[in-house]
Design a protein around this motif. Structure first.
Motif, PDB file in Angstrom:
ATOM      1  N   TYR A  77       0.831  -1.199   0.000  1.00 25.51           N
ATOM      2  CA  TYR A  77       0.000   0.000   0.000  1.00 25.51           C
ATOM      3  C   TYR A  77       0.871   1.256   0.000  1.00 25.51           C
ATOM      4  O   TYR A  77       1.867   1.328   0.714  1.00 25.51           O
ATOM      5  N   ARG A  78       0.462   2.222  -0.806  1.00 23.19           N
ATOM      6  CA  ARG A  78       1.177   3.493  -0.879  1.00 23.19           C
ATOM      7  C   ARG A  78       0.314   4.673  -0.460  1.00 23.19           C
ATOM      8  O   ARG A  78       0.723   5.818  -0.562  1.00 23.19           O
ATOM      9  N   ARG A  79      -0.920   4.382  -0.019  1.00 23.15           N
ATOM     10  CA  ARG A  79      -1.767   5.391   0.608  1.00 23.15           C
ATOM     11  C   ARG A  79      -2.366   4.776   1.856  1.00 23.15           C
ATOM     12  O   ARG A  79      -3.008   3.728   1.798  1.00 23.15           O
ATOM     13  N   ILE A  80      -2.129   5.430   2.991  1.00 22.36           N
ATOM     14  CA  ILE A  80      -2.592   4.920   4.277  1.00 22.36           C
ATOM     15  C   ILE A  80      -3.413   6.001   4.968  1.00 22.36           C
ATOM     16  O   ILE A  80      -2.977   7.153   5.071  1.00 22.36           O
ATOM     17  N   LYS A  81      -4.600   5.615   5.436  1.00 23.09           N
ATOM     18  CA  LYS A  81      -5.448   6.552   6.176  1.00 23.09           C
ATOM     19  C   LYS A  81      -5.399   6.209   7.658  1.00 23.09           C
ATOM     20  O   LYS A  81      -5.578   5.052   8.041  1.00 23.09           O
ATOM     21  N   LEU A  82      -5.151   7.240   8.477  1.00 22.49           N
ATOM     22  CA  LEU A  82      -5.074   7.075   9.917  1.00 22.49           C
ATOM     23  C   LEU A  82      -6.257   7.754  10.586  1.00 22.49           C
ATOM     24  O   LEU A  82      -6.676   8.841  10.177  1.00 22.49           O
TER      25      LEU A  82
END
Length: 353
Positions: free
Chosen positions: A157-162
């Motif tokens: 994954y190259r986009r991570i939502k926190l």
């Protein structure tokens, strides 16, 4: 001309691989309703109702939406003739609210029509064939955050939502973002800054996030407008967006820069495509949000993300992220940080329930 000759509803219930924790709810088990519509020739279209078992995210629930689909929407659709799936939204216009119930049935009809024409759903709606960038939500206890981010990166994954809240350790998040400059980090507040001083939100402005999603409650337009005027990080609205009218209001009040597209909340394909057209014309950023869904809903979302106007990476994890076994085959996989669109007719996946 298609005749809707049959509709079926099936309950699917599975535990998550690990709890999904936000300031709103802790989800450990997921139940959805799968919708199957059939035409007179026996072709099938699939939809998925993404309401939750209690009304913590929207007022709709699994039980209530099932009643609406079976007792209200199905009688409006059965036996009817239509030239285009957008006519489903017109049929349902006499029913107030219940967007998730409407969306599930309408999604199945759009899938059916794409199959009738022998087209992949993405092509049927005007999308472009290209691998869809994958994005994952990391939602858990703060002490597990660093390890969970590493696992997500190792998975491609190259986009991570926190998930964030006023209680989040800003310094920790800033260090994690800085340590992974190749990753696009989104922040999602789920309205948790409602009633808090603006300074508490401003503390996150220099954390390095691509955007901050829904800092205030869904009806707090003025709070979002003020935050947008004070911050350099773009403000994204999610829970506030239930219709095209909400997007227009956001634009008029300058309450946000980006929106999350969720068909379940918007009521289905027809309204969602209107929103996409408006955002394209107004140059409003868009990405496709997830609802802890199974493969049927995710397949529809992948088609939506194929539209050239949807430029930001959405919530697209592979089947194994949430489930031991998904309900579609083949299962959805992330390869080199992307998911390939199926070129089979309709959503492109078989249903296993």
């Amino acid at each position: 001309m298609a005749v809707i000759a049959g509709i079926e509803f099936h309950k699917v219930k599975q535990p998550l691989n690990q709890p999904f924790i936000t300031v709103l709810q802790k989800v450990q088990e997921r139940e959805v309703t799968i919708v199957i519509v059939r035409d007179a020739e026996g072709r099938e279209g699939y939809g998925e109702c993404v309401a939750f078992d209690t009304p913590w995210y929207t007022e709709e629930t699994v039980t209530g939406s099932r009643f609406v689909m079976e007792q209200v929407l199905a009688p409006l659709l059965l036996g009817g003739q239509m030239e285009h799936p957008a006519e489903t939204a017109c049929l349902f216009s006499t029913v107030k609210g219940n967007h998730m119930a409407k969306a599930a049935v309408e999604m199945a009809v759009w899938d059916l029509f794409a199959k009738r024409q022998g087209l992949p759903l993405y092509e049927f709606i005007g999308g472009v064939y290209a691998p869809i960038p994958a994005g994952v939500v990391v939602a858990g206890e703060m002490e597990d955050l660093s390890q969970n981010i590493k696992m997500a990166i190792d998975s491609g994954y190259r986009r991570i939502k926190l998930k964030i809240s006023p209680d989040t350790d800003v310094a920790l998040l800033k260090s994690l973002v800085a340590a992974n400059p190749e990753i696009s980090f989104y922040a999602d507040a789920n309205g948790s800054f409602s009633g808090r001083a603006l300074e508490e939100l401003l503390a996150f402005d220099q954390a390095g996030f691509v955007l901050i999603e829904q800092p205030y409650g869904e009806h707090e337009w003025e709070a979002h407008r003020i935050a947008r005027s004070k911050m350099t990080t773009p403000i994204c609205l999610d829970e506030s967006i239930h219709s095209l009218e909400d997007v227009k209001r956001m634009a008029e009040q300058q309450a946000g820069d980006v929106i999350v597209l969720k068909m379940g909340r918007l009521g289905g394909w027809a309204e969602t495509l209107k929103v996409v057209e408006f955002c394209r014309n107004e140059q409003i950023g868009m990405w496709v949000g997830g609802m802890i869904e199974f493969g049927v809903s995710k397949a529809h979302n992948l088609a939506l993300a194929s539209l050239p106007e949807v430029k930001l990476t959405g919530d697209f994890s592979d089947s194994g992220h949430f489930w031991q076994t998904d309900i579609v085959s083949p299962e959805i996989y992330v390869e080199h940080g992307k998911i390939k669109l199926s070129e089979s007719p309709g959503i492109g996946y078989r249903l296993n329930i």
